[in-house]
Write an enzyme that holds these catalytic residues in place. Structure first.
Site, mmCIF file in Angstrom:
data_model
loop_
_atom_site.group_PDB
_atom_site.id
_atom_site.type_symbol
_atom_site.label_atom_id
_atom_site.label_comp_id
_atom_site.label_asym_id
_atom_site.label_seq_id
_atom_site.Cartn_x
_atom_site.Cartn_y
_atom_site.Cartn_z
ATOM 1 N N SER A 17 3.082 11.585 4.247
ATOM 2 C CA SER A 17 2.035 12.544 4.627
ATOM 3 C C SER A 17 1.235 12.042 5.835
ATOM 4 C CB SER A 17 1.116 12.855 3.446
ATOM 5 O OG SER A 17 0.304 11.754 3.117
ATOM 6 N N ASN A 18 1.042 10.740 5.962
ATOM 7 C CA ASN A 18 0.373 10.229 7.165
ATOM 8 C C ASN A 18 1.245 10.439 8.394
ATOM 9 O OD1 ASN A 18 -2.350 8.868 6.781
ATOM 10 N ND2 ASN A 18 -1.196 8.107 5.013
ATOM 11 N N ARG A 70 15.356 -11.337 4.386
ATOM 12 C CA ARG A 70 14.321 -10.557 5.069
ATOM 13 C C ARG A 70 14.446 -10.644 6.583
ATOM 14 N NH1 ARG A 70 9.796 -8.646 1.915
ATOM 15 N NH2 ARG A 70 10.203 -9.066 -0.268
ATOM 16 N N ILE A 97 7.180 -6.107 3.039
ATOM 17 C CA ILE A 97 6.469 -7.093 3.838
ATOM 18 C C ILE A 97 7.394 -7.589 4.953
ATOM 19 C CG2 ILE A 97 6.992 -9.119 2.405
ATOM 20 C CD1 ILE A 97 3.519 -8.935 3.154
ATOM 21 N N HIS A 114 -4.355 1.348 5.257
ATOM 22 C CA HIS A 114 -4.481 0.822 3.896
ATOM 23 C C HIS A 114 -5.561 1.627 3.168
ATOM 24 C CE1 HIS A 114 -4.265 -2.123 0.688
ATOM 25 N NE2 HIS A 114 -5.580 -2.146 0.661
ATOM 26 N N ALA A 178 -8.993 11.578 4.213
ATOM 27 C CA ALA A 178 -9.633 10.775 5.267
ATOM 28 C C ALA A 178 -8.569 10.027 6.077
ATOM 29 C CB ALA A 178 -10.630 9.801 4.654
HETATM 30 C C1 4DW Z 1 1.998 -4.049 2.532
HETATM 31 C C2 4DW Z 1 1.865 -5.396 2.269
HETATM 32 C C3 4DW Z 1 2.708 -6.008 1.354
HETATM 33 C C4 4DW Z 1 3.715 -5.288 0.711
HETATM 34 C C5 4DW Z 1 3.825 -3.950 1.004
HETATM 35 C C6 4DW Z 1 2.979 -3.338 1.920
HETATM 36 C C7 4DW Z 1 0.994 -3.384 3.458
HETATM 37 C C8 4DW Z 1 1.346 -3.230 4.937
HETATM 38 C C9 4DW Z 1 2.474 -4.043 5.391
HETATM 39 C C10 4DW Z 1 3.794 -3.663 5.268
HETATM 40 N N1 4DW Z 1 4.578 -4.668 5.723
HETATM 41 C C11 4DW Z 1 3.797 -5.674 6.143
HETATM 42 C C12 4DW Z 1 2.466 -5.334 5.960
HETATM 43 C C13 4DW Z 1 1.470 -6.300 6.329
HETATM 44 O O1 4DW Z 1 0.257 -6.098 6.237
HETATM 45 N N2 4DW Z 1 1.896 -7.483 6.835
HETATM 46 C C14 4DW Z 1 3.199 -7.764 6.967
HETATM 47 N N3 4DW Z 1 4.173 -6.855 6.657
HETATM 48 N N4 4DW Z 1 3.592 -8.947 7.420
HETATM 49 C C15 4DW Z 1 4.630 -5.985 -0.272
HETATM 50 O O2 4DW Z 1 4.345 -7.060 -0.743
HETATM 51 N N5 4DW Z 1 5.807 -5.387 -0.573
HETATM 52 C C16 4DW Z 1 6.807 -5.899 -1.503
HETATM 53 C C17 4DW Z 1 7.740 -4.845 -1.971
HETATM 54 C C18 4DW Z 1 7.396 -3.668 -2.481
HETATM 55 C C19 4DW Z 1 8.387 -2.602 -2.743
HETATM 56 O O3 4DW Z 1 9.517 -2.638 -2.216
HETATM 57 O O4 4DW Z 1 8.046 -1.649 -3.451
HETATM 58 C C20 4DW Z 1 7.731 -6.856 -0.804
HETATM 59 O O5 4DW Z 1 8.311 -7.684 -1.496
HETATM 60 O O6 4DW Z 1 7.954 -6.710 0.428
HETATM 61 C C1 GAR Z 2 -1.118 6.011 1.811
HETATM 62 O O1 GAR Z 2 -2.172 6.260 0.913
HETATM 63 C C2 GAR Z 2 -1.306 4.664 2.482
HETATM 64 O O2 GAR Z 2 -2.644 4.341 2.726
HETATM 65 C C3 GAR Z 2 -0.710 3.736 1.454
HETATM 66 O O3 GAR Z 2 0.413 4.402 0.990
HETATM 67 C C4 GAR Z 2 0.195 5.815 1.074
HETATM 68 C C5 GAR Z 2 1.353 6.415 1.819
HETATM 69 O O4 GAR Z 2 1.299 7.805 1.738
HETATM 70 N N1 GAR Z 2 -0.374 2.479 2.020
HETATM 71 C C6 GAR Z 2 -0.458 1.339 1.361
HETATM 72 O O5 GAR Z 2 -0.798 1.267 0.200
HETATM 73 C C7 GAR Z 2 -0.114 0.109 2.161
HETATM 74 N N2 GAR Z 2 -0.500 -1.052 1.453
HETATM 75 P P1 GAR Z 2 2.150 8.699 2.724
HETATM 76 O O6 GAR Z 2 3.598 8.225 2.599
HETATM 77 O O7 GAR Z 2 1.987 10.087 2.182
HETATM 78 O O8 GAR Z 2 1.606 8.548 4.106
#
Ligand code: 4DW
Ligand code: GAR
Length: 222
Positions: A17-18, A70, A97, A114, A178
């Site tokens: 959606s974003n 990764r 990540i 976020h 928002a």
């Molecule tokens: C974020 C941070 C950690 C995971 C998922 C999302 C938020 C934004 C982001 C995405 N990729 C990033 C960031 C960030 O802020 N910084 C870096 N990369 N370096 C997370 O831990 N995800 C886990 C898996 C989740 C899943 O597949 O559902 C993972 O193991 O990657």
């Molecule tokens: C949003 O609420 C975004 O802020 C969140 O995932 C949703 C994605 O929605 N992101 C995180 O939690 C990152 N840590 P979308 O696919 O509809 O844009």
């Protein structure tokens, strides 16, 4: 203008959606970015369909094909970004990540949104935690991505009230609205070269319309 538009890739894992909010904003001739690629780590990400229907190039890099490697996963993403001459990467609900090596290639050229007022509530279950902690304000943050998750210089935030009868879902819905307002704005600021990153602080050039983020009706809660 079209010739000067920054080439943007949006990375998603789900609904998108974003992404849609940014695509809507990008329809305006004045918008300084064009979304040329939508990439997902999940083949069934709903947002892929939305983007494809709009004629935007889509790619899937399925993390399951990389069995924990990764670096290789990130290298494949990077190859797609290079193939499309991407200048700015926008994480929009992208949930894998990224390795420090990848993040380092996109320093100050990769944004994330976020669903909390960072630095509070990094990680998951942000809405539940904001309610449980008794916050009166919650919100969302657009920040530049650094290797540490949910860290990185903050570009834009929006605050919304936490109401007494909120559930995590009702708060999430208010915050999502928002998000849809600030993310297109934040992308435009960066794509329009209106921001300078100085350590953890982001300076927005004078003359930019920062009010969009600052005048939310929900900013003052008594
Ligand atoms: C974020 C941070 C950690 C995971 C998922 C999302 C938020 C934004 C982001 C995405 N990729 C990033 C960031 C960030 O802020 N910084 C870096 N990369 N370096 C997370 O831990 N995800 C886990 C898996 C989740 C899943 O597949 O559902 C993972 O193991 O990657
Ligand atoms: C949003 O609420 C975004 O802020 C969140 O995932 C949703 C994605 O929605 N992101 C995180 O939690 C990152 N840590 P979308 O696919 O509809 O844009």
């Amino acid at each position: 203008m079209a010739a000067n538009k920054k080439r943007v890739a949006v990375l998603i894992s789900g609904r998108g959606s974003n992404m849609t909010a940014i695509l809507d904003a990008a329809k305006s001739p004045d918008y300084p970015a064009e979304i040329v690629l939508v990439l997902a780590n999940k083949p069934d990400a709903k947002g892929l369909e939305t983007a494809a229907n709009l004629g935007i190039a889509t790619q899937v890099v399925d993390h399951k094909d990389y069995k924990g490697n990764r670096e290789a996963f990130d290298a494949q993403i990077h190859a797609h970004l290079e193939a499309h001459n991407i200048e700015l990467v926008v994480l929009a609900g992208f949930m894998r990540i990224l390795t420090p090596g990848f993040v380092g290639k996109w320093t100050d050229k990769m944004l994330n949104i976020h669903p909390s007022l960072l630095p509070s509530f990094k990680g998951l279950d942000t809405h539940e935690r904001a309610i449980e902690t008794g916050c009166r304000l919650a919100g969302c943050t657009v920040h530049f991505v650094r290797a540490d998750m949910d860290s990185g210089p903050i570009l834009c935030q929006a605050a919304v009230p936490v109401l007494d009868d909120d559930s995590p879902d009702s708060l999430a819905a208010r915050i999502l609205k928002a998000e849809h307002r600030i993310y297109p704005h934040a992308v435009a600021l960066v794509a329009g070269d209106k921001v300078t990153v100085e350590g953890m602080r982001v300076r927005i050039d004078e003359g930019s319309d920062t009010k969009l983020c600052a005048n939310s009706e929900a900013q003052l809660i008594f």
